[in-house]
Design a protein around this motif. Structure first.
Motif, PDB file in Angstrom:
ATOM      1  N   LYS A   1       0.868  -1.183   0.000  1.00 10.05           N
ATOM      2  CA  LYS A   1       0.000   0.000   0.000  1.00 10.05           C
ATOM      3  C   LYS A   1       0.904   1.232   0.000  1.00 10.05           C
ATOM      4  CE  LYS A   1      -3.863  -2.355   0.368  1.00 10.05           C
ATOM      5  NZ  LYS A   1      -4.858  -2.409  -0.722  1.00 10.05           N
ATOM      6  N   PRO A   2       1.414   1.629  -1.166  1.00 10.69           N
ATOM      7  CA  PRO A   2       2.412   2.696  -1.210  1.00 10.69           C
ATOM      8  C   PRO A   2       1.879   4.048  -0.758  1.00 10.69           C
ATOM      9  CG  PRO A   2       1.665   2.104  -3.427  1.00 10.69           C
ATOM     10  CD  PRO A   2       1.088   1.092  -2.499  1.00 10.69           C
ATOM     11  N   THR A   3       2.740   4.776  -0.050  1.00  8.47           N
ATOM     12  CA  THR A   3       2.451   6.145   0.375  1.00  8.47           C
ATOM     13  C   THR A   3       3.662   7.007   0.050  1.00  8.47           C
ATOM     14  OG1 THR A   3       3.387   5.939   2.604  1.00  8.47           O
ATOM     15  CG2 THR A   3       1.080   5.239   2.307  1.00  8.47           C
ATOM     16  N   PHE A   4       3.546   8.311   0.284  1.00  9.85           N
ATOM     17  CA  PHE A   4       4.673   9.206   0.057  1.00  9.85           C
ATOM     18  C   PHE A   4       5.784   8.984   1.091  1.00  9.85           C
ATOM     19  CE2 PHE A   4       1.417  12.147  -1.973  1.00  9.85           C
ATOM     20  CZ  PHE A   4       1.796  11.792  -3.262  1.00  9.85           C
ATOM     21  N   LYS A   5       5.480   8.283   2.166  1.00  7.50           N
ATOM     22  CA  LYS A   5       6.516   7.982   3.153  1.00  7.50           C
ATOM     23  C   LYS A   5       7.513   6.964   2.594  1.00  7.50           C
ATOM     24  CE  LYS A   5       6.912   6.875   8.093  1.00  7.50           C
ATOM     25  NZ  LYS A   5       6.140   6.555   9.309  1.00  7.50           N
ATOM     26  N   ASP A   6       7.071   6.123   1.664  1.00  4.19           N
ATOM     27  CA  ASP A   6       7.918   5.108   1.046  1.00  4.19           C
ATOM     28  C   ASP A   6       8.622   5.719  -0.153  1.00  4.19           C
ATOM     29  OD1 ASP A   6       6.764   2.994   2.770  1.00  4.19           O
ATOM     30  OD2 ASP A   6       4.965   3.348   1.570  1.00  4.19           O
ATOM     31  N   ASP A   7       9.936   5.850  -0.074  1.00  7.05           N
ATOM     32  CA  ASP A   7      10.677   6.504  -1.158  1.00  7.05           C
ATOM     33  C   ASP A   7      11.171   5.515  -2.204  1.00  7.05           C
ATOM     34  OD1 ASP A   7      12.638   5.195   0.231  1.00  7.05           O
ATOM     35  OD2 ASP A   7      13.944   6.944   0.482  1.00  7.05           O
ATOM     36  N   TYR A   8      10.598   4.324  -2.254  1.00  4.29           N
ATOM     37  CA  TYR A   8      10.998   3.338  -3.251  1.00  4.29           C
ATOM     38  C   TYR A   8       9.769   2.652  -3.817  1.00  4.29           C
ATOM     39  CZ  TYR A   8       9.781  -0.604  -0.258  1.00  4.29           C
ATOM     40  OH  TYR A   8       9.071  -1.516   0.484  1.00  4.29           O
ATOM     41  N   ARG A   9       9.939   2.032  -4.977  1.00  2.00           N
ATOM     42  CA  ARG A   9       8.904   1.202  -5.580  1.00  2.00           C
ATOM     43  C   ARG A   9       9.568  -0.010  -6.223  1.00  2.00           C
ATOM     44  NH1 ARG A   9       6.442   4.358  -2.968  1.00  2.00           N
ATOM     45  NH2 ARG A   9       4.631   5.626  -3.569  1.00  2.00           N
ATOM     46  N   ARG A  10       8.888  -1.161  -6.156  1.00  2.35           N
ATOM     47  CA  ARG A  10       9.310  -2.356  -6.889  1.00  2.35           C
ATOM     48  C   ARG A  10       8.253  -2.635  -7.948  1.00  2.35           C
ATOM     49  NH1 ARG A  10      12.127  -6.209  -2.299  1.00  2.35           N
ATOM     50  NH2 ARG A  10      13.930  -4.836  -2.009  1.00  2.35           N
ATOM     51  N   ILE A  11       8.694  -2.578  -9.187  1.00  2.00           N
ATOM     52  CA  ILE A  11       7.793  -2.616 -10.337  1.00  2.00           C
ATOM     53  C   ILE A  11       7.883  -3.974 -11.018  1.00  2.00           C
ATOM     54  CG2 ILE A  11       7.267  -1.522 -12.554  1.00  2.00           C
ATOM     55  CD1 ILE A  11       8.786   0.967 -11.412  1.00  2.00           C
ATOM     56  N   LEU A  12       6.735  -4.530 -11.360  1.00  2.00           N
ATOM     57  CA  LEU A  12       6.682  -5.819 -12.042  1.00  2.00           C
ATOM     58  C   LEU A  12       6.991  -5.620 -13.520  1.00  2.00           C
ATOM     59  CD1 LEU A  12       5.909  -8.822 -11.438  1.00  2.00           C
ATOM     60  CD2 LEU A  12       3.642  -8.261 -12.309  1.00  2.00           C
ATOM     61  N   LEU A  13       8.062  -6.279 -14.001  1.00  2.00           N
ATOM     62  CA  LEU A  13       8.415  -6.232 -15.418  1.00  2.00           C
ATOM     63  C   LEU A  13       7.884  -7.449 -16.163  1.00  2.00           C
ATOM     64  CD1 LEU A  13      12.078  -4.884 -15.319  1.00  2.00           C
ATOM     65  CD2 LEU A  13       9.960  -3.614 -15.670  1.00  2.00           C
ATOM     66  N   ASP A  14       8.041  -8.625 -15.561  1.00  2.00           N
ATOM     67  CA  ASP A  14       7.412  -9.841 -16.077  1.00  2.00           C
ATOM     68  C   ASP A  14       7.148 -10.748 -14.888  1.00  2.00           C
ATOM     69  OD1 ASP A  14       9.779 -11.284 -15.478  1.00  2.00           O
ATOM     70  OD2 ASP A  14      10.598 -10.942 -17.483  1.00  2.00           O
ATOM     71  N   CYS A  15       6.704 -11.972 -15.149  1.00  2.00           N
ATOM     72  CA  CYS A  15       6.260 -12.844 -14.055  1.00  2.00           C
ATOM     73  C   CYS A  15       7.397 -13.232 -13.116  1.00  2.00           C
ATOM     74  CB  CYS A  15       5.585 -14.096 -14.620  1.00  2.00           C
ATOM     75  SG  CYS A  15       6.664 -15.094 -15.658  1.00  2.00           S
ATOM     76  N   ARG A  16       8.653 -13.063 -13.547  1.00  2.00           N
ATOM     77  CA  ARG A  16       9.783 -13.452 -12.710  1.00  2.00           C
ATOM     78  C   ARG A  16      10.700 -12.302 -12.333  1.00  2.00           C
ATOM     79  NH1 ARG A  16      11.679 -18.165 -11.779  1.00  2.00           N
ATOM     80  NH2 ARG A  16      13.805 -17.366 -11.924  1.00  2.00           N
ATOM     81  N   THR A  17      10.476 -11.126 -12.876  1.00  5.55           N
ATOM     82  CA  THR A  17      11.445 -10.045 -12.714  1.00  5.55           C
ATOM     83  C   THR A  17      10.777  -8.771 -12.223  1.00  5.55           C
ATOM     84  OG1 THR A  17      12.594 -10.978 -14.636  1.00  5.55           O
ATOM     85  CG2 THR A  17      13.376  -8.862 -13.809  1.00  5.55           C
ATOM     86  N   GLN A  18      11.399  -8.141 -11.238  1.00  5.47           N
ATOM     87  CA  GLN A  18      10.929  -6.865 -10.701  1.00  5.47           C
ATOM     88  C   GLN A  18      12.056  -5.848 -10.772  1.00  5.47           C
ATOM     89  OE1 GLN A  18       9.689  -7.739  -6.726  1.00  5.47           O
ATOM     90  NE2 GLN A  18       8.384  -9.445  -7.355  1.00  5.47           N
ATOM     91  N   LEU A  19      11.682  -4.595 -10.906  1.00  6.06           N
ATOM     92  CA  LEU A  19      12.645  -3.502 -10.928  1.00  6.06           C
ATOM     93  C   LEU A  19      12.516  -2.700  -9.641  1.00  6.06           C
ATOM     94  CD1 LEU A  19      14.758  -1.868 -12.632  1.00  6.06           C
ATOM     95  CD2 LEU A  19      12.840  -0.421 -13.332  1.00  6.06           C
ATOM     96  N   HIS A  20      13.606  -2.625  -8.886  1.00 12.16           N
ATOM     97  CA  HIS A  20      13.642  -1.815  -7.666  1.00 12.16           C
ATOM     98  C   HIS A  20      14.190  -0.440  -8.033  1.00 12.16           C
ATOM     99  CE1 HIS A  20      14.336  -0.968  -3.308  1.00 12.16           C
ATOM    100  NE2 HIS A  20      15.286  -0.208  -3.807  1.00 12.16           N
ATOM    101  N   ILE A  21      13.482   0.592  -7.614  1.00  9.34           N
ATOM    102  CA  ILE A  21      13.922   1.954  -7.910  1.00  9.34           C
ATOM    103  C   ILE A  21      13.568   2.872  -6.744  1.00  9.34           C
ATOM    104  CG2 ILE A  21      11.776   2.590  -9.116  1.00  9.34           C
ATOM    105  CD1 ILE A  21      13.620   4.101 -11.129  1.00  9.34           C
ATOM    106  N   GLU A  22      14.501   3.726  -6.363  1.00  7.00           N
ATOM    107  CA  GLU A  22      14.276   4.684  -5.293  1.00  7.00           C
ATOM    108  C   GLU A  22      14.203   6.087  -5.882  1.00  7.00           C
ATOM    109  OE1 GLU A  22      17.383   4.119  -2.440  1.00  7.00           O
ATOM    110  OE2 GLU A  22      16.907   1.993  -2.150  1.00  7.00           O
ATOM    111  N   VAL A  23      13.410   6.931  -5.240  1.00  8.18           N
ATOM    112  CA  VAL A  23      13.216   8.298  -5.712  1.00  8.18           C
ATOM    113  C   VAL A  23      13.765   9.258  -4.652  1.00  8.18           C
ATOM    114  CG1 VAL A  23      11.546  10.013  -6.501  1.00  8.18           C
ATOM    115  CG2 VAL A  23      11.152   7.586  -6.969  1.00  8.18           C
ATOM    116  N   THR A  24      14.633  10.156  -5.069  1.00  8.04           N
ATOM    117  CA  THR A  24      15.226  11.125  -4.150  1.00  8.04           C
ATOM    118  C   THR A  24      14.231  12.259  -3.889  1.00  8.04           C
ATOM    119  OG1 THR A  24      16.188  12.520  -5.877  1.00  8.04           O
ATOM    120  CG2 THR A  24      17.474  10.613  -5.159  1.00  8.04           C
ATOM    121  N   PRO A  25      14.456  13.052  -2.840  1.00  4.71           N
ATOM    122  CA  PRO A  25      13.545  14.170  -2.553  1.00  4.71           C
ATOM    123  C   PRO A  25      13.407  15.166  -3.698  1.00  4.71           C
ATOM    124  CG  PRO A  25      14.894  13.701  -0.631  1.00  4.71           C
ATOM    125  CD  PRO A  25      15.425  12.842  -1.740  1.00  4.71           C
TER     126      PRO A  25
END
Length: 309
Positions: A152-176
């Motif tokens: 349940k993402p909020t602005f307090k969470d500065d990262y997201r893990r995105i689904l690219l395919d059924c086996r692979t996710q992309l982790h990415i962090e966002v700076t202020p």
């Protein structure tokens, strides 16, 4: 007026159903009882100066009380008037307010003491204005991508893990300031890993994060619509279970099991928490260097690593 009479009136929804009514009752109480000096304040009272400030500031922003008169919530709108941000305060003593919770990325502003609500509002209003690009990037990711974590993402969470395919996710962090950092694949496959390394070298800072991701992985649209994924969560659709604890949801770990093994033939999922503990135990329980545990996949025995964070 006795204190119990005041409490009973405040608990009576018919006679105290708005901030205006609440303030009138408090003023009536303080008019009949002198204010005690701050060093002698009892735990169930707050000083009149703070009450006056709440009455004044509530004309411009939303202010409400929590479970007690010492717990306050201020709701601030950002400069675009698009997002409401809740700031939770605790009154400790005269001219001493602390932040108990705020749905924003961590900053030193959360750890200091404040002398007034107005000071809190001023500091956090400026901080919120500095995060405009941060909000926009996270909102864009949540709208156009399938976010696997946070659940349940909020602005307090500065990262997201995105689904690219059924086996692979992309982790990415966002700076202020709204730029991307610490971008890496989880459950990575060779072709996608090559694309990521090549794409990071040609990252276009004039584009937003989602546009860069689409460009790197040659995706017109990132596979699954976020609304569909959220609907699955709401309906509690069970995903693959962890091959160590045999559970999907784990109290010690907020994330879901992931395909952490880099062997493409190993179609097994693990919680990061479970795999890390497993690898540490296999090495005799000694804390790993730099927070990264190395060993063999519990299923296919291929080399595998897992970070503690």
């Amino acid at each position: 007026m006795k204190e119990m009479d005041l409490i009973n009136e405040l608990l009576n929804a018919e006679s105290c159903n708005s901030m205006h009514c609440f303030m009138n009752l408090l003023h009536k109480y303080y008019a009949e009882k002198p204010v005690i000096p701050s060093q002698n304040l009892t735990s169930d009272l707050i000083d009149k100066e703070l009450i006056d400030e709440i009455e004044w500031i509530s004309r411009n922003i939303s202010v409400s009380f929590g479970k007690s008169l010492k717990d306050l919530k201020c709701c601030l709108m950002d400069e675009e008037d698009l997002r409401e941000h809740e700031i939770y305060l605790r009154y400790k003593s005269h001219h001493k307010l602390t932040i108990t919770d705020v749905k924003l990325p961590y900053s030193p502003h959360q750890d200091r003491e404040y002398s007034s609500i107005n000071e809190v509002v001023t500091v956090f209003r400026n901080y919120i204005e500095s995060l405009t690009a941060y909000f926009q990037e996270l909102e864009n990711i949540d709208k156009h991508c399938t976010v696997v974590e946070p659940l349940k993402p909020t602005f307090k969470d500065d990262y997201r893990r995105i689904l690219l395919d059924c086996r692979t996710q992309l982790h990415i962090e966002v700076t202020p300031v709204g730029s991307a950092r610490n971008i890496h694949l989880i459950g990575q496959s060779g072709p996608l890993n090559d694309k990521l390394h090549t794409g990071l070298l040609t990252w276009d800072h004039d584009r937003n994060i989602v546009e860069n991701i689409n460009c790197i992985f040659d995706l017109d649209n990132i596979p699954q619509n976020q609304d569909t994924y959220a609907e699955q969560l709401d309906n509690k659709v069970e995903g693959p279970s962890c091959n160590i604890c045999f559970c999907v949801h784990l109290a010690e770990c907020q994330g879901l099991p992931q395909p952490l093994c880099q062997n493409p033939k190993c179609d097994v999922y693990y919680h990061k928490y479970c795999l890390f503990q497993w690898l540490v135990a296999c090495e005799g329980g000694r804390p790993p260097a730099f927070g990264v545990a190395y060993g063999s996949c519990p299923t296919c025995l291929q080399p595998i690593s897992c970070s503690e964070s």
